[in-house]
Scaffold this active site. Structure first.
Site, PDB file in Angstrom:
ATOM      1  N   THR A  65     -32.782  59.563  57.389  1.00  0.00           N
ATOM      2  CA  THR A  65     -31.342  59.722  57.230  1.00  0.00           C
ATOM      3  C   THR A  65     -31.008  61.217  57.157  1.00  0.00           C
ATOM      4  OG1 THR A  65     -29.420  58.930  55.986  1.00  0.00           O
ATOM      5  CG2 THR A  65     -31.388  59.465  54.693  1.00  0.00           C
ATOM      6  N   LYS A  69     -32.417  63.647  61.004  1.00  0.00           N
ATOM      7  CA  LYS A  69     -32.556  62.852  62.236  1.00  0.00           C
ATOM      8  C   LYS A  69     -32.908  63.709  63.455  1.00  0.00           C
ATOM      9  CE  LYS A  69     -29.429  59.243  60.614  1.00  0.00           C
ATOM     10  NZ  LYS A  69     -28.208  58.472  60.867  1.00  0.00           N
ATOM     11  N   ASN A  90     -33.716  57.708  63.838  1.00  0.00           N
ATOM     12  CA  ASN A  90     -33.601  57.224  62.457  1.00  0.00           C
ATOM     13  C   ASN A  90     -34.686  56.199  62.122  1.00  0.00           C
ATOM     14  OD1 ASN A  90     -32.737  54.824  63.675  1.00  0.00           O
ATOM     15  ND2 ASN A  90     -31.111  54.489  62.176  1.00  0.00           N
ATOM     16  N   ASN A 153     -12.570  66.417  67.905  1.00  0.00           N
ATOM     17  CA  ASN A 153     -13.330  67.085  66.850  1.00  0.00           C
ATOM     18  C   ASN A 153     -12.501  68.257  66.343  1.00  0.00           C
ATOM     19  OD1 ASN A 153     -16.090  67.110  65.533  1.00  0.00           O
ATOM     20  ND2 ASN A 153     -15.929  69.252  66.154  1.00  0.00           N
ATOM     21  N   LYS A 158     -16.550  71.310  70.753  1.00  0.00           N
ATOM     22  CA  LYS A 158     -17.651  70.346  70.573  1.00  0.00           C
ATOM     23  C   LYS A 158     -17.320  69.006  71.227  1.00  0.00           C
ATOM     24  CE  LYS A 158     -20.303  70.036  66.993  1.00  0.00           C
ATOM     25  NZ  LYS A 158     -20.785  69.767  65.613  1.00  0.00           N
ATOM     26  N   MET A 225     -17.489  55.237  59.306  1.00  0.00           N
ATOM     27  CA  MET A 225     -18.941  55.073  59.230  1.00  0.00           C
ATOM     28  C   MET A 225     -19.491  55.355  57.825  1.00  0.00           C
ATOM     29  SD  MET A 225     -20.621  56.526  62.691  1.00  0.00           S
ATOM     30  CE  MET A 225     -20.122  55.995  64.322  1.00  0.00           C
TER      31      MET A 225
END
Length: 279
Positions: A65, A69, A90, A153, A158, A225
């Site tokens: 995590t 990663k 992961n 973003n 990005k 998330m």
């Protein structure tokens, strides 16, 4: 004869909050597997040495995590297509002195959406964030054949770079990618808004401007998330819709996908989320 105890662990920095041990032990109980699953706080500077130490100690696999990663991606001898494109790992499996890497985050997200009866085929998705979480999920989002994925973003360049990187993969599935600045007009409409930023960890403001939620369709869905508390994004989303979800289901489903890689078994996930909320 004594049954072999299968050893697994999750690595992160920090790691105290991780629910992975509880989830994997619940999965193991379903199949009567003798499982040991630990969590280790690993400094990124010593990541490779610690992975090799755990391999030597008989661990068969590791979950990885934040913020490790990308480091996991760098040390693997073999990678799945998914993790190779996402540049993120992961799930590590030790096999024949090889470190094999995979990424189950995107599958976790899509399986959780499916569990919640959210179908994204032919739909418009607004993906907020262009960091590791967004790039870890977009492979599976594209594979699910939405009509269009809008990328944004805080640092807009990005989002543009992310669009360029994923453009050819998206075109194979006839999915359109579009990078939009946070100052976009209200003329857009979204079926699903996904917050893939970690803004709620660092401040009390939603990563989205207020007008973004005006572009959510009446039957639209908002998904964060992150999990563990109601984020500023979720609080704002509730002003527009009742269909607001955090990432706890995604956590359970990505763990189930890892469990499947290691044991070739598909654990039942329906009751796990409820069990975790009662911890």
């Amino acid at each position: 004869m004594k049954k072999e105890i299968k050893k697994f662990a999750v690595l992160g920095h920090p790691i105290a909050h991780s629910l992975s041990p509880q989830i994997h032990l619940l999965f193991a109980k379903e199949f009567a597997i003798d499982l040991e699953y630990k969590k280790f706080d690993i400094n990124p500077d010593n990541f490779f040495e610690n992975v090799k130490r755990l391999e030597a100690e008989g661990y068969q696999g590791l979950n990885i995590t934040l913020p490790l990663k990308n480091a996991a991606f760098d040390i693997c001898d073999q990678l799945s297509e998914r993790s190779s494109l996402c540049k993120s790992v992961n799930t590590i499996t030790f096999l024949d002195n090889n470190i094999i890497g995979d990424s189950t985050d995107g599958r976790g997200l899509l399986n959780d959406l499916s569990n919640k009866k959210i179908n994204i085929k032919g739909k418009n998705i607004f993906l907020v964030g262009a960091g590791g979480a967004a790039n870890g999920a977009i492979y599976d989002l594209i594979q699910s054949k939405p009509k269009k994925i809008f990328l944004t973003n805080r640092t807009f360049t990005k989002a543009i770079e992310m669009k360029k990187y994923w453009k050819s993969f998206a075109e194979k599935t006839q999915v359109t990618l579009e990078a939009i600045d946070l100052d976009f007009s209200n003329r857009l409409n979204f079926d699903l808004i996904i917050n893939a930023t970690s803004s709620s960890l660092t401040n009390q403001h939603s990563p989205l401007p207020e007008h973004a939620l005006h572009c959510l369709k009446n039957d639209g869905v908002c998904y964060d998330m992150m999990y563990g508390s109601q984020t500023p994004f979720m609080k704002e989303a509730y002003m527009k819709t009742d269909s607001v979800y955090d990432g706890l289901g995604m956590l359970v489903e990505q763990a189930a996908a890892s469990f499947n890689i290691w044991h070739q078994l598909a654990p039942a996930t329906e009751d796990i989320e409820a069990s975790l909320k009662n911890l």
